[in-house]
Motif scaffolding. Sequence first.
Motif, PDB file in Angstrom:
ATOM      1  N   CYS A 293     101.451   4.755  17.858  1.00  0.00           N
ATOM      2  CA  CYS A 293     101.118   5.503  19.075  1.00  0.00           C
ATOM      3  C   CYS A 293     100.790   4.506  20.174  1.00  0.00           C
ATOM      4  N   LEU A 294     101.186   4.819  21.397  1.00  0.00           N
ATOM      5  CA  LEU A 294     100.868   3.975  22.548  1.00  0.00           C
ATOM      6  C   LEU A 294     100.758   4.887  23.758  1.00  0.00           C
ATOM      7  N   GLU A 295      99.528   5.240  24.102  1.00  0.00           N
ATOM      8  CA  GLU A 295      99.283   6.263  25.114  1.00  0.00           C
ATOM      9  C   GLU A 295      98.224   5.804  26.107  1.00  0.00           C
ATOM     10  N   TRP A 296      98.406   6.228  27.349  1.00  0.00           N
ATOM     11  CA  TRP A 296      97.369   6.061  28.365  1.00  0.00           C
ATOM     12  C   TRP A 296      96.780   7.429  28.628  1.00  0.00           C
ATOM     13  N   ALA A 297      95.452   7.555  28.506  1.00  0.00           N
ATOM     14  CA  ALA A 297      94.788   8.851  28.688  1.00  0.00           C
ATOM     15  C   ALA A 297      93.675   8.707  29.715  1.00  0.00           C
ATOM     16  N   GLU A 298      94.005   8.991  30.969  1.00  0.00           N
ATOM     17  CA  GLU A 298      93.046   9.045  32.074  1.00  0.00           C
ATOM     18  C   GLU A 298      92.065   7.865  32.047  1.00  0.00           C
ATOM     19  N   GLY A 299      92.615   6.670  32.240  1.00  0.00           N
ATOM     20  CA  GLY A 299      91.773   5.480  32.353  1.00  0.00           C
ATOM     21  C   GLY A 299      91.672   4.635  31.109  1.00  0.00           C
ATOM     22  N   THR A 300      92.305   5.054  30.021  1.00  0.00           N
ATOM     23  CA  THR A 300      92.202   4.305  28.770  1.00  0.00           C
ATOM     24  C   THR A 300      93.561   4.160  28.108  1.00  0.00           C
ATOM     25  N   LEU A 301      93.942   2.918  27.818  1.00  0.00           N
ATOM     26  CA  LEU A 301      95.154   2.649  27.037  1.00  0.00           C
ATOM     27  C   LEU A 301      94.775   2.635  25.562  1.00  0.00           C
ATOM     28  N   LEU A 302      95.493   3.419  24.760  1.00  0.00           N
ATOM     29  CA  LEU A 302      95.209   3.540  23.329  1.00  0.00           C
ATOM     30  C   LEU A 302      96.449   3.170  22.535  1.00  0.00           C
ATOM     31  N   ALA A 303      96.266   2.312  21.535  1.00  0.00           N
ATOM     32  CA  ALA A 303      97.356   1.939  20.636  1.00  0.00           C
ATOM     33  C   ALA A 303      96.857   2.093  19.207  1.00  0.00           C
ATOM     34  N   ARG A 304      97.608   2.840  18.407  1.00  0.00           N
ATOM     35  CA  ARG A 304      97.210   3.040  17.008  1.00  0.00           C
ATOM     36  C   ARG A 304      98.194   2.319  16.093  1.00  0.00           C
ATOM     37  N   LEU A 305      97.641   1.663  15.079  1.00  0.00           N
ATOM     38  CA  LEU A 305      98.416   0.959  14.073  1.00  0.00           C
ATOM     39  C   LEU A 305      98.143   1.565  12.716  1.00  0.00           C
TER      40      LEU A 305
END
Length: 370
Positions: free
Chosen positions: A207-219
């Motif tokens: 997963c590689l998502e930007w959610a209202e001010g936060t970049l999130l990457a899941r491994l």
Amino acid sequence: MTATMLAPTDLRGAHEALADTEGTVQLQGAGTAAGWAGAALPTDTVLDTTRMTGVLAYNPSDMTVAVRAGTPLSELQAELAANGQRVAFDAARVARGATVGGLVATADSGPLALAYGSLRDLVIGATVVLADGTVARTGGHVIKNVAGYDLAKLLHGSYGGFALLAEVVLRLHPVPASARTVSLECPLDVGAERAALVLGSALEPVCLEWAEGTLLARLEGTPDGTEARARELAGLIGGSVLTEDDADAAWARHAELTGAAVVRVGCRPSRLAGLIGAPGGPAVAGLGTGIGTVGLPFAEVNGMHDAVTAIGGTSVTHQRPPSGVRAWGRMPSAIRVLRALKNELDPHGRLSPGRFESWFGEFGNREENP
């Protein structure tokens, strides 16, 4: 008009419901996307699929499962988890009871689409019932089965307008032994730049998502391997590895923002940040998938649709717009093909009128898209 309510429990009942009735039919599931797309017009019959539930066939060694389309995906996931397996699909609506058929019909997706695709990619077989009650089957239990016309892919995103999806065969994946999330607080333009670094690396986030001010990457992967990759990814983007609780909270916020969106868009990933960042409302961006959602005033929705169309993307509202505001972007260039398919599968326009506004000649209270 008072509609007749029908609630079949299996394929035979669904066949009889369509073969033995006349007039228009609204297909409905759990109702988690009832406000999406065009408003359903009044119909003679409402066919409720929520009693068409249960697993039809499941052999864990085959990594496939066949279910009735009214089965809530969350319930199916709980059953599969007992064998360390899952449907690798995590749309926000799943937690609210969305059914397998409803998720296919609305072309919904979640962050895991980066690695596993949408249900369009995970559905390998289906049984459908056409408007006249004809039962048709496509695909099967073999992942590489490509015989025949793939009706399942046609029904992906059809909002019940082409046929009733009665049974579905899904490809499964193992539940990962470990998962870690890396986070970086940043504006969308910076998030897009850092996402490009991640996608160009060998770290392979799911997963590689930007959610209202936060970049999130899941491994995901083995505990040791995932931990090492997470530290490397955090160093690459200047972020931090979240604890399990903080990761759960971050992804829950992502789901909340997605659920509150007014418009969902799809375009080339490289165009997404500039597109949904312009309105300035709460936004979620799948920086590797090109799927995003944005909250904005209804007065700006038509402009967003036009901007998406101008770059070759697609858009649809996820909240019911007022009169004069289009639920969909402008008609696609393939509208003649879609109309030909609609005429072939549902020649009398029985199924779910209104969900595509006037695309198929349904003129309710909406203005026709130019």
